[in-house]
Design a protein around this motif. Structure first.
Motif, mmCIF file in Angstrom:
data_model
loop_
_atom_site.group_PDB
_atom_site.id
_atom_site.type_symbol
_atom_site.label_atom_id
_atom_site.label_comp_id
_atom_site.label_asym_id
_atom_site.label_seq_id
_atom_site.Cartn_x
_atom_site.Cartn_y
_atom_site.Cartn_z
ATOM 1 N N PRO A 255 0.874 -1.350 -0.045
ATOM 2 C CA PRO A 255 0.087 0.059 0.039
ATOM 3 C C PRO A 255 0.916 1.203 -0.192
ATOM 4 N N GLY A 260 -2.467 2.273 5.432
ATOM 5 C CA GLY A 260 -2.547 1.148 4.593
ATOM 6 C C GLY A 260 -1.361 0.126 4.926
ATOM 7 N N ILE A 263 -1.826 -1.705 8.302
ATOM 8 C CA ILE A 263 -2.789 -2.698 8.070
ATOM 9 C C ILE A 263 -1.991 -4.067 7.518
ATOM 10 N N TYR A 264 -1.137 -3.681 6.384
ATOM 11 C CA TYR A 264 -0.499 -4.765 5.520
ATOM 12 C C TYR A 264 0.294 -5.424 6.158
ATOM 13 N N MET A 292 -0.864 -11.086 1.379
ATOM 14 C CA MET A 292 -1.313 -9.626 1.693
ATOM 15 C C MET A 292 -1.048 -8.697 0.214
ATOM 16 N N THR A 296 -3.759 -6.056 -1.109
ATOM 17 C CA THR A 296 -3.449 -4.716 -1.152
ATOM 18 C C THR A 296 -4.154 -3.820 -1.941
ATOM 19 N N HIS A 298 -7.363 -3.824 -2.162
ATOM 20 C CA HIS A 298 -8.433 -3.337 -1.230
ATOM 21 C C HIS A 298 -8.113 -2.632 0.020
ATOM 22 N N ILE A 299 -6.858 -2.782 0.658
ATOM 23 C CA ILE A 299 -6.280 -2.115 1.649
ATOM 24 C C ILE A 299 -6.279 -0.500 1.084
ATOM 25 N N GLU A 300 -5.819 -0.511 -0.162
ATOM 26 C CA GLU A 300 -5.505 1.021 -0.349
ATOM 27 C C GLU A 300 -7.075 1.524 -0.658
ATOM 28 N N THR A 303 -8.214 2.825 2.662
ATOM 29 C CA THR A 303 -7.419 3.706 3.154
ATOM 30 C C THR A 303 -7.016 4.792 2.456
#
Length: 315
Positions: A255, A260, A263-264, A292, A296, A298-300, A303
């Motif tokens: 991320p 991010g 979390i990652y 992970m 990534t 989806h995390i981006e 966030t």
């Protein structure tokens, strides 16, 4: 006419830092670990690195040629991939498997998805997972450090994580031995001090942020302690420092936001510990980073800050 106004698409400010500069810094940061691998595992370690790097560079050149795309060999990203992949090999790995790993990393994982900047996962990590699945015995046959000099038994030995899983904790190396690399393992993962030197260099050069390595390693430390394991031995064992510093921080597959990154990194740490403690595999770093990497995007999305002045979409 001089000084005319030129209208063009963004970005309007270019950075003097290019991909080649970044990759060169990563190569420099990997040199201490390379020297350590030569010291502990001998000339064969250097030969494995050369074979893997050559396979990556040739694969990139040929695949770009076949796909009729501009050549990118000069950006040194293939060299970095080759070095990182070789650092995930045991010293006993046959050269043809090492070369095959380089081809898989560049052609299958990188170029088939469009090249640098388009790959969904770290090429070196993904290639290692594929080789682990395809050649499990070859990829997990270890020798003791200095076996190449004939001063110790050259027969296969166990890594610290394997010793922990088998309950043979009395055979574990000391913390000091773990730090300097006096243990069995992959070429580039054993010497923690060398990896830390490389990591500090990358942070000082602002090539990577310390958020991911610190959060990743801290998560493994805390969760291992909670589960009743020796947290110091857990973070010094396996490829945690190699993965946290050099692989989990890959620009393309990690991320871009600070939230991010946290979390990652925590996700990587949790998956690593769960695999180590509850799965049949002694190590989980490669699998955790790969999983992970896939998450990534989806995390981006979750966030990335909202554009100023833009409200929520009406349902």
């Amino acid at each position: 006419m001089d000084g005319k106004l030129i209208v063009s698409s963004s970005p309007h400010i270019s950075s003097p830092v290019k991909t080649k500069n970044i990759m060169l810094d990563v190569i420099i940061a990997l040199i201490p670990a390379l020297i350590a691998s030569l010291y502990f595992f001998g000339p064969r370690a250097g030969a494995l690195v050369i074979v893997t790097v050559a396979a990556c560079v040739i694969s990139e050149y040929v695949s770009r040629k076949v796909m009729k795309r501009p050549q990118t060999v000069g950006d040194l990203s293939a060299v970095v991939t080759g070095m990182l992949l070789a650092f995930n090999y045991p010293a006993t790995l046959p050269f043809w498997i090492a070369a095959l790993g380089g081809v898989v990393a560049i052609v299958v994982v990188k170029q088939m998805f469009g090249g640098l900047g388009h790959n969904f996962a770290n090429p070196a990590i993904t290639a290692r997972v594929i080789l682990l699945t395809s050649f499990a015995l070859r990829m997990t046959t270890w020798v003791a450090p200095h076996a190449w000099q004939g001063t110790v038994d050259a027969t296969a030995t166990a890594t610290p994580l394997a010793l922990i899983n088998s309950g043979a904790t009395e055979e574990l190396p000391t913390y000091a031995q773990m730090l300097i690399g006096e243990r069995a393992g992959c070429l580039g993962e054993t010497c923690i001090i060398a990896l830390l030197i490389g990591g500090i260099y990358l942070v000082a050069k602002k090539v990577i942020s310390p958020i991911i390595p610190v959060c990743y390693i801290a998560t493994v430390f805390v969760l291992s302690a909670v589960l009743g394991q020796d947290p110091v031995m857990q973070i010094l064992s396996g490829g945690l420092f190699l993965g946290a510093i050099f692989m989990a921080t890959d620009y393309v597959t990690s991320p871009i936001t600070n939230k991010g990154k946290v979390i990652y990194a925590i996700g990587c740490g949790i998956i690593t510990v769960l695999i180590r403690q509850f799965a049949s595999l002694p190590e989980g770093v490669s699998y955790s980073i790969l999983l992970m990497n896939i998450l990534t995007p989806h995390i981006e999305n979750a966030t990335t800050p909202k554009t100023f002045g833009v409200g929520k979409e009406a349902k």
